[in-house]
Design a protein around this motif. Structure first.
Motif, mmCIF file in Angstrom:
data_model
loop_
_atom_site.group_PDB
_atom_site.id
_atom_site.type_symbol
_atom_site.label_atom_id
_atom_site.label_comp_id
_atom_site.label_asym_id
_atom_site.label_seq_id
_atom_site.Cartn_x
_atom_site.Cartn_y
_atom_site.Cartn_z
ATOM 1 N N PHE A 169 6.030 -15.329 59.034
ATOM 2 C CA PHE A 169 5.279 -14.778 57.905
ATOM 3 C C PHE A 169 3.934 -15.496 57.774
ATOM 4 O O PHE A 169 3.707 -16.558 58.366
ATOM 5 N N ALA A 170 3.068 -14.925 56.952
ATOM 6 C CA ALA A 170 1.802 -15.594 56.627
ATOM 7 C C ALA A 170 1.200 -14.938 55.391
ATOM 8 O O ALA A 170 1.463 -13.767 55.097
ATOM 9 N N PHE A 171 0.383 -15.701 54.690
ATOM 10 C CA PHE A 171 -0.512 -15.143 53.681
ATOM 11 C C PHE A 171 -1.899 -15.042 54.295
ATOM 12 O O PHE A 171 -2.286 -15.875 55.135
ATOM 13 N N LEU A 172 -2.644 -14.035 53.878
ATOM 14 C CA LEU A 172 -4.008 -13.891 54.360
ATOM 15 C C LEU A 172 -4.821 -15.122 54.019
ATOM 16 O O LEU A 172 -4.721 -15.662 52.917
ATOM 17 N N ASP A 173 -5.624 -15.563 54.963
ATOM 18 C CA ASP A 173 -6.677 -16.538 54.660
ATOM 19 C C ASP A 173 -7.896 -15.713 54.259
ATOM 20 O O ASP A 173 -7.958 -15.234 53.148
ATOM 21 N N ASP A 174 -8.845 -15.498 55.151
ATOM 22 C CA ASP A 174 -9.896 -14.517 54.869
ATOM 23 C C ASP A 174 -9.271 -13.127 54.837
ATOM 24 O O ASP A 174 -8.333 -12.842 55.591
ATOM 25 N N TYR A 175 -9.794 -12.260 53.972
ATOM 26 C CA TYR A 175 -9.216 -10.916 53.860
ATOM 27 C C TYR A 175 -9.460 -10.139 55.151
ATOM 28 O O TYR A 175 -10.595 -9.954 55.591
ATOM 29 N N ASP A 176 -8.370 -9.678 55.765
ATOM 30 C CA ASP A 176 -8.432 -8.879 56.981
ATOM 31 C C ASP A 176 -7.226 -7.946 56.972
ATOM 32 O O ASP A 176 -6.107 -8.370 57.229
ATOM 33 N N SER A 177 -7.456 -6.682 56.663
ATOM 34 C CA SER A 177 -6.343 -5.740 56.540
ATOM 35 C C SER A 177 -5.632 -5.520 57.867
ATOM 36 O O SER A 177 -4.481 -5.077 57.898
ATOM 37 N N ASN A 178 -6.297 -5.817 58.988
ATOM 38 C CA ASN A 178 -5.697 -5.627 60.310
ATOM 39 C C ASN A 178 -4.908 -6.845 60.786
ATOM 40 O O ASN A 178 -4.412 -6.846 61.914
ATOM 41 N N TYR A 179 -4.790 -7.845 59.955
ATOM 42 C CA TYR A 179 -4.167 -9.104 60.366
ATOM 43 C C TYR A 179 -2.737 -8.896 60.855
ATOM 44 O O TYR A 179 -1.941 -8.186 60.235
ATOM 45 N N ILE A 180 -2.406 -9.533 61.982
ATOM 46 C CA ILE A 180 -1.054 -9.543 62.558
ATOM 47 C C ILE A 180 -0.627 -10.998 62.631
ATOM 48 O O ILE A 180 -1.248 -11.794 63.347
ATOM 49 N N CYS A 181 0.429 -11.376 61.912
ATOM 50 C CA CYS A 181 0.808 -12.794 61.893
ATOM 51 C C CYS A 181 1.793 -13.163 62.989
ATOM 52 O O CYS A 181 1.977 -14.344 63.273
ATOM 53 N N ASN A 182 2.417 -12.175 63.613
ATOM 54 C CA ASN A 182 3.448 -12.420 64.622
ATOM 55 C C ASN A 182 2.863 -12.180 66.005
ATOM 56 O O ASN A 182 2.521 -11.048 66.356
ATOM 57 N N HIS A 183 2.762 -13.234 66.823
ATOM 58 C CA HIS A 183 2.075 -13.064 68.115
ATOM 59 C C HIS A 183 2.880 -12.215 69.102
ATOM 60 O O HIS A 183 2.338 -11.732 70.088
ATOM 61 N N THR A 184 4.184 -12.018 68.849
ATOM 62 C CA THR A 184 4.955 -11.132 69.724
ATOM 63 C C THR A 184 4.741 -9.666 69.361
ATOM 64 O O THR A 184 5.162 -8.778 70.102
ATOM 65 N N ASP A 185 4.096 -9.415 68.233
ATOM 66 C CA ASP A 185 3.834 -8.041 67.779
ATOM 67 C C ASP A 185 2.540 -7.550 68.424
ATOM 68 O O ASP A 185 1.511 -7.405 67.769
ATOM 69 N N VAL A 186 2.597 -7.297 69.721
ATOM 70 C CA VAL A 186 1.379 -7.017 70.492
ATOM 71 C C VAL A 186 0.691 -5.727 70.057
ATOM 72 O O VAL A 186 -0.527 -5.581 70.194
ATOM 73 N N ASP A 187 1.458 -4.776 69.519
ATOM 74 C CA ASP A 187 0.866 -3.500 69.107
ATOM 75 C C ASP A 187 0.479 -3.478 67.634
ATOM 76 O O ASP A 187 -0.032 -2.463 67.156
ATOM 77 N N GLY A 188 0.746 -4.561 66.916
ATOM 78 C CA GLY A 188 0.380 -4.601 65.502
ATOM 79 C C GLY A 188 1.252 -3.734 64.620
ATOM 80 O O GLY A 188 0.832 -3.306 63.543
ATOM 81 N N ARG A 189 2.476 -3.477 65.072
ATOM 82 C CA ARG A 189 3.372 -2.635 64.273
ATOM 83 C C ARG A 189 3.536 -3.198 62.860
ATOM 84 O O ARG A 189 3.556 -2.443 61.892
ATOM 85 N N TYR A 190 3.653 -4.515 62.756
ATOM 86 C CA TYR A 190 3.903 -5.139 61.457
ATOM 87 C C TYR A 190 2.666 -5.852 60.916
ATOM 88 O O TYR A 190 2.771 -6.888 60.265
ATOM 89 N N SER A 191 1.506 -5.283 61.203
ATOM 90 C CA SER A 191 0.273 -5.839 60.645
ATOM 91 C C SER A 191 0.282 -5.706 59.125
ATOM 92 O O SER A 191 1.052 -4.939 58.548
ATOM 93 N N PHE A 192 -0.597 -6.442 58.491
ATOM 94 C CA PHE A 192 -0.661 -6.445 57.028
ATOM 95 C C PHE A 192 -0.839 -5.029 56.475
ATOM 96 O O PHE A 192 -0.104 -4.597 55.584
ATOM 97 N N LYS A 193 -1.779 -4.266 57.007
ATOM 98 C CA LYS A 193 -2.057 -2.945 56.450
ATOM 99 C C LYS A 193 -0.934 -1.946 56.721
ATOM 100 O O LYS A 193 -0.799 -0.945 56.019
ATOM 101 N N ASN A 194 -0.109 -2.222 57.756
ATOM 102 C CA ASN A 194 0.948 -1.278 58.128
ATOM 103 C C ASN A 194 2.217 -1.436 57.306
ATOM 104 O O ASN A 194 3.139 -0.613 57.427
ATOM 105 N N GLN A 195 2.319 -2.475 56.497
ATOM 106 C CA GLN A 195 3.585 -2.770 55.841
ATOM 107 C C GLN A 195 4.108 -1.637 54.949
ATOM 108 O O GLN A 195 5.305 -1.320 55.014
ATOM 109 N N PRO A 196 3.269 -0.991 54.130
ATOM 110 C CA PRO A 196 3.799 0.127 53.339
ATOM 111 C C PRO A 196 4.331 1.258 54.214
ATOM 112 O O PRO A 196 5.397 1.822 53.930
ATOM 113 N N GLY A 197 3.621 1.579 55.275
ATOM 114 C CA GLY A 197 4.063 2.648 56.164
ATOM 115 C C GLY A 197 5.345 2.292 56.897
ATOM 116 O O GLY A 197 6.219 3.149 57.099
#
Length: 478
Positions: free
Chosen positions: A260-288
Motif C-alpha cells: 500500500f501507499a499514500f500519495l506523496d505528490d498528487y498523481d492520479s496515475n500512481y501505481i504503488c505495487n511494482h508487480t502491477d506492470v499494467d497499472g490495474r490497481y493504480s490510484f485512479k483505477n480503484q473505484p473501477g
C-alpha cells in the motif's frame, strides 16, 4: 479484564469442514513484544494495559491458547490481477476465535493447508507496516481491520535476503471475503454458498434477517459499504495496491495491507505495487476495480441471487461512490453551501495539484488555514501558475459562503489530517526496528490514532517525502 482472561467462541467452525482447516500455530523462536494498541484492545472490552499481561507474547505467538479457542484457517478463492485462482485461503493467517464481535487472527503464525509455496511466515518489515496502517486507517475514520499487538522474534525467514519473523494479532468483525463466495460457486457447492450467506448475514448484516429478498439486500449492503470505503481511500490519497477479490472484505472494510501507499505528490496515475506492470490497481483505477470485483461477486452469488437483479443493484455503486467522495472533498475544500459550479472547481483543483506538483496531504493541511494569502501554499509548488489561478477562483467561490474564516478553518482541520503514514516515514521506523530500536513505532502509533491533532513533539513525522522517495513502487510485503 486481561486479554488472557477472554473466552472465545468459534461460530465459523459450526459451518461444514470444507470452509476451513484446523491448524495449530507454529510459534516463533525467542518472541518478544514490540507494541500494543490499547485503543484496539477496547474493542475486546479490555481497559487494562494489555502490555502488562504476562501471557500476551505467548498468546500472539500461538503458544498460549485462550479459553474456548480452536485454531483454524479459512478457505477461499479469488481473482488475482483479473485471473481466477480456484483455491487460495489463509496461507499465513490462523484464526483464534471470536469475542465481543471481533474475530482474532494471527498473521505470520506458520504453515497452513493453504500456504501453497509459501512458508506461512510474515517478516518484521511487513508486519510493522500492517500493524501501524491498520490503526492509522482507523484514526482517519476509514473502516478497517485493527491490530492489537505486534511481536518480533529470532526466527530467520527467507525472502530476497534473510529477515526476522514477526506476528501481528489483528481483529475484524469478519474475515469473509468476496473470494469466499467465489470458491463455493466455482466448485458448485451452492447449498454451502447459501450457508455462507446466512453466516455473513448473522455476522455482518443482522438487521436484514427475516426480510424478503434477503440475499439481494445483503449484496446491496456490500455494494454500498464498498463504495463508501473506496471513496474514503481516494479522499486521503490511499492506494491499496492489491485489490484482488480475495483481499476484499464482505462488509466493505479495508483488509490485507500489502504494498500500500499514500500519495506523496498528487498523481492520479500512481501505481504503488511494482508487480502491477499494467497499472490495474493504480490510484485512479480503484473505484473501477471495486466495481469490477463486485461484478464478480454478483456472479458468485448467482445461485441464490438473480444475476440481473444484482446487476441492477450494482448500478447504484457509481452514484454512492461519487456522492460520498464529493461530500468528503467539498468538506476538505471548506465548502458548505452547494452550487453546480463546485464540481468544476473541484476538478480544476485536482488538475492544479497534479500540474504544480504538490504534496497531497501537506497541501490540504496548509489549505485548512488559507485566508487569501497564497504565499505559504505557492512556496510548496514547483510550478506556481496553475495553483495561483485556481486559488483566485477559490477566493471568488468563498464569497458565496457565510462561514467566517475561523469556523471554516476549524471544519477543514477536522477533515484534513496532518499526519499520514507515508512510506518514507514507515521505512525509517522499519530500519530502526531492524536495529532493535522500536521507539519510532510508538511515535507513529500515537499520530496514527490521532492524525488530525497537533503533536508538537512529533512534528518531524509530518514532513514531506524527499525527492528520491516520492511515489515509489513497492514489492509485495510478505
Amino acid at each position: 479484564m486481561k486479554l488472557s482472561q477472554l473466552k472465545l467462541a468459534t461460530p465459523y467452525m459450526d459451518l461444514d469442514s470444507i470452509f476451513f482447516d484446523e491448524v495449530e500455530p507454529t510459534p516463533l523462536k525467542k518472541p518478544f513484544l514490540i507494541s500494543v494498541s490499547q485503543d484496539a484492545a477496547k474493542l475486546l472490552g479490555i481497559e487494562d494495559d494489555i502490555s502488562l499481561d504476562e501471557n500476551l507474547v505467548n498468546i500472539v505467538n500461538g503458544s498460549h491458547k485462550l479459553k474456548g479457542s480452536k485454531t483454524f484457517s479459512m478457505c477461499y478463492a479469488g481473482h488475482q490481477f483479473g485471473y481466477f485462482v480456484p483455491r487460495l485461503g489463509d496461507g499465513r493467517a490462523i484464526n483464534l476465535g471470536k469475542v465481543n464481535g471481533q474475530n482474532l487472527q494471527l498473521k505470520g503464525a506458520g504453515l497452513t493447508l493453504y500456504s501453497r509455496q509459501g512458508d506461512g511466515r510474515a517478516v518484521l518489515r511487513s508486519s510493522i507496516r500492517e500493524y501501524l496502517m491498520s490503526e492509522a486507517m482507523h484514526g482517519l475514520g476509514i473502516e478497517t481491520s485493527r491490530a492489537l499487538s505486534l511481536i518480533g522474534s529470532d526466527t530467520d525467514v527467507a525472502r530476497s535476503r534473510w529477515e526476522k519473523g514477526a506476528i501481528v494479532l489483528r481483529l475484524s468483525p469478519t474475515w469473509v471475503r468476496f473470494g469466499t463466495f467465489e470458491y463455493f460457486n466455482a466448485i458448485g457447492e451452492h447449498a454451502k454458498l447459501q450457508k455462507l450467506a446466512d453466516y455473513v448475514i448473522d455476522e455482518s448484516f443482522p438487521y436484514l434477517k427475516g426480510e424478503e429478498g434477503v440475499y439481494l439486500k445483503m449484496y446491496g449492503e456490500i455494494v454500498k459499504n464498498t463504495a463508501k470505503t473506496v471513496a474514503k481511500w481516494q479522499s486521503v490519497g490511499f492506494n491499496h495496491g492489491v485489490m484482488n477479490t480475495d483481499n476484499m472484505s464482505i462488509d466493505g472494510r479495508t483488509i490485507d495491507y500489502g504494498p500500500f501507499a499514500f500519495l506523496d505528490d498528487y498523481d492520479s496515475n500512481y501505481i504503488c505495487n511494482h508487480t502491477d506492470v499494467d497499472g490495474r490497481y493504480s490510484f485512479k483505477n480503484q473505484p473501477g476495480i471495486a466495481h469490477w470485483n463486485l461484478q464478480q461477486l454478483a456472479v458468485a452469488l448467482s445461485a441464490i441471487v438473480n444475476h440481473d437483479s444484482a446487476l441492477e443493484v450494482l448500478e447504484s455503486f457509481g452514484d454512492i461512490y461519487e456522492r460520498e467522495y464529493l461530500a468528503i472533498m467539498y468538506k476538505k475544500m471548506g465548502l458548505v453551501n452547494s452550487f453546480e459550479s463546485d464540481l468544476e472547481l473541484f476538478k480544476w483543483m485536482l488538475r492544479a495539484l497534479g500540474a504544480s506538483p504538490i504534496d497531497y496531504t501537506k497541501f490540504f493541511r496548509l489549505f485548512s488555514r488559507y485566508n487569501g494569502d497564497k504565499t505559504d501554499i505557492l512556496e510548496l509548488v514547483e510550478l506556481q501558475k496553475p495553483m495561483s489561478e485556481w486559488l483566485d477562483a477559490y477566493d471568488k467561490r468563498l464569497e458565496k459562503e457565510n462561514l467566517s474564516n475561523e469556523n471554516r478553518h476549524k471544519q477543514m482541520l477536522d477533515v484534513n489530517p496532518k499526519y499520514i503514514l507515508k512510506n518514507h516515514i514507515l521505512q525509517e521506523a522499519i530500519e530502526k526496528a531492524q536495529m532493535h530500536d522500536f521507539s519510532m513505532i510508538e511515535e507513529l502509533l500515537t499520530v496514527a490514532l490521532s492524525p488530525f491533532e497537533e503533536h508538537s513533539e512529533l512534528e518531524y513525522l509530518s514532513k514531506s517525502a524527499p525527492a528520491q522517495s516520492k511515489n515509489l513502487k513497492l514489492s509485495c510485503s510478505s
